[in-house]
Design an enzyme around this catalytic site. Structure first.
Site, PDB file in Angstrom:
ATOM      1  N   ILE A   1       8.802   8.588  12.078  1.00  0.00           N
ATOM      2  CA  ILE A   1       7.865   9.728  12.094  1.00  0.00           C
ATOM      3  C   ILE A   1       7.748  10.294  13.510  1.00  0.00           C
ATOM      4  CG2 ILE A   1       5.494  10.465  11.623  1.00  0.00           C
ATOM      5  CD1 ILE A   1       5.346   8.210   9.498  1.00  0.00           C
TER       6      ILE A   1
ATOM      7  N   GLN B   1       3.256  -1.893  14.786  1.00  0.00           N
ATOM      8  CA  GLN B   1       3.893  -2.865  13.912  1.00  0.00           C
ATOM      9  C   GLN B   1       3.611  -2.310  12.520  1.00  0.00           C
ATOM     10  OE1 GLN B   1       4.890  -5.298  11.358  1.00  0.00           O
ATOM     11  NE2 GLN B   1       2.665  -5.323  11.308  1.00  0.00           N
TER      12      GLN B   1
ATOM     13  N   TYR C   1      -2.362  -5.518   8.300  1.00  0.00           N
ATOM     14  CA  TYR C   1      -1.932  -4.162   8.681  1.00  0.00           C
ATOM     15  C   TYR C   1      -3.028  -3.140   8.350  1.00  0.00           C
ATOM     16  CZ  TYR C   1       0.722   0.234   8.519  1.00  0.00           C
ATOM     17  OH  TYR C   1       1.142   1.537   8.699  1.00  0.00           O
TER      18      TYR C   1
ATOM     19  N   ILE D   1      13.745  -1.469  -9.665  1.00  0.00           N
ATOM     20  CA  ILE D   1      12.432  -0.863  -9.896  1.00  0.00           C
ATOM     21  C   ILE D   1      11.513  -1.986 -10.377  1.00  0.00           C
ATOM     22  CG2 ILE D   1      11.110   0.725 -11.373  1.00  0.00           C
ATOM     23  CD1 ILE D   1      13.399   2.697 -11.217  1.00  0.00           C
TER      24      ILE D   1
ATOM     25  N   ARG E   1       5.580  -6.499  -8.646  1.00  0.00           N
ATOM     26  CA  ARG E   1       5.311  -7.303  -7.451  1.00  0.00           C
ATOM     27  C   ARG E   1       3.815  -7.562  -7.359  1.00  0.00           C
ATOM     28  NH1 ARG E   1       8.420  -4.318  -2.639  1.00  0.00           N
ATOM     29  NH2 ARG E   1       7.174  -2.627  -3.507  1.00  0.00           N
ATOM     30  N   GLU E   2       3.476  -8.821  -7.013  1.00  0.00           N
ATOM     31  CA  GLU E   2       2.062  -9.175  -6.883  1.00  0.00           C
ATOM     32  C   GLU E   2       1.422  -8.319  -5.787  1.00  0.00           C
ATOM     33  OE1 GLU E   2      -0.569 -13.088  -6.163  1.00  0.00           O
ATOM     34  OE2 GLU E   2       1.578 -13.427  -6.463  1.00  0.00           O
TER      35      GLU E   2
END
Ligand SMILES: NC(=O)c1ccc[n+]([C@@H]2O[C@H](COP(=O)([O-])OP(=O)(O)OC[C@H]3O[C@@H](n4cnc5c(N)ncnc54)[C@H](O)[C@@H]3O)[C@@H](O)[C@H]2O)c1
Length: 308
Positions: free
Chosen positions: A10, A73, A138, A197, A262-263
């Site tokens: 970005i 990060q 994060y 997917i 995904r969990e």
């Protein structure tokens, strides 16, 4: 104008736009994730870690009026594995930048926050008043900086705009590891591989094109706006839609490989940009088809370079 993280995805797109608009730009980046080749040759470059004492020397030499603070990060899973490192870069590194900004009388800081701070939405579309529910280090570190920006505004009168991005995609996005889904799908399908997917692919996401994000940064610099605002499209695109569109643009007969959910993955998320429209006069201009075409062209170029 000083851009941290200007060698990254970005940040480098923001630097290119600023230079196109005739701003003088200086980049600070440690190159831990960014690439030297992403840095606009017209920008002055300092290979410095944002946590380093040298940051103040760069600010002192360059004396920027505006700072676009992108360096971070960015991996959610790394923030879970190593929250100390995440906080060290994203919080302590940012305080180092803010202290340098204070000492050198910076007028305004533009900061990229993230939809990662909302957790599972309780209503849609997400606006700036939506409750926060961070589920990773994060998310916590990205939001903590918003508090510091408010404090530096009230104590030191440094203006700020925190732009809460939805899912940003476009040229130069990293497709390795847990990079953005668009980057991963493009690279896989260009190599005639079937992308994974997770779940049924009907999960909704809000994909915003990086050139539109760069324009939001420019408007945040050039306006008197202060505070927090979402940068997104409010368009509901499913992962299946995304896969289909990329497949159509590439004209390839590839099938996706469906695997278990995904969990911790959020089911549906999209956001409203009404506040950014009212405060900055910003709105997304690139359709998903256009954005994906430009992104695919970029990855085709990389593939060709690698083959030569
Ligand atoms: N990509 C998205 O969808 C998204 C969404 C919301 C917010 N953001 C935020 O936008 C910003 C840019 O993200 P990106 O996707 O371009 O990531 P990126 O990894 O491509 O860019 C980050 C840049 O920061 C540099 N950097 C990392 N640690 C550093 C350090 N300690 N000192 C100096 N430089 C350092 C890296 O080398 C890299 O060039 C980040 O702050 C990220 O949290 C991104």
């Amino acid at each position: 104008m000083l851009v941290t993280g200007g060698a990254g995805f970005i940040g480098s797109n923001i630097v290119d736009l600023l230079i196109e608009k005739n701003y003088e730009v200086c980049v600070i980046d440690s190159l831990i994730h960014g690439k030297r080749s992403n840095i606009n040759p017209k920008a002055k470059f300092y290979e410095v870690d944002i946590r380093d004492k040298k940051v103040i020397e760069v600010f002192d030499e360059y004396r920027p009026d505006f700072v676009v603070h992108n360096a971070a990060q960015i991996s959610v899973s790394n923030s879970v594995k190593d929250p100390v490192n995440d906080a060290d870069i994203n919080i302590m590194g940012t305080i180092n930048i803010l202290e340098a900004a204070k000492k050198c009388n910076v007028k305004k800081i533009i900061y990229p926050a993230s939809a990662a701070i909302f957790g599972e939405p309780v209503y849609l579309p997400i606006d700036e008043k939506h409750p926060l529910d961070m589920i990773s280090g994060y998310g916590v570190s990205k939001h903590t900086v918003e508090h510091y920006l408010k404090v530096y505004k009230s104590l030191n009168n440094i203006d700020y705009v925190s732009l809460r991005y939805s899912n940003v995609y476009g040229p130069r996005q990293d497709s390795s590891g847990e990079g953005g889904v668009v980057a991963i799908f493009c690279e896989k399908m260009l190599n005639d591989e079937s992308p994974f997917i997770y779940g049924d692919g009907e999960q909704i996401r809000d994909f915003v094109f990086v050139e539109d994000v760069a324009k939001a940064n420019l408007l945040a610099i050039e306006s008197n706006a202060n505070g927090i605002m979402n940068i997104c499209t409010n368009n509901k695109v499913t992962v299946n839609d995304l896969f289909e569109t990329i497949r159509n643009v590439l004209g390839k007969d590839i099938k996706a490989t469906y695997t278990s959910e995904r969990e911790g993955d959020i089911k549906n998320s999209y956001m409203t940009y009404k506040k950014a429209k009212d405060s900055l006069g910003w709105q997304p201009e690139t359709t998903i088809e256009e954005g994906l075409r430009k992104t695919i062209e970029y990855y085709k170029g990389i593939k060709q370079d690698n083959n030569n």
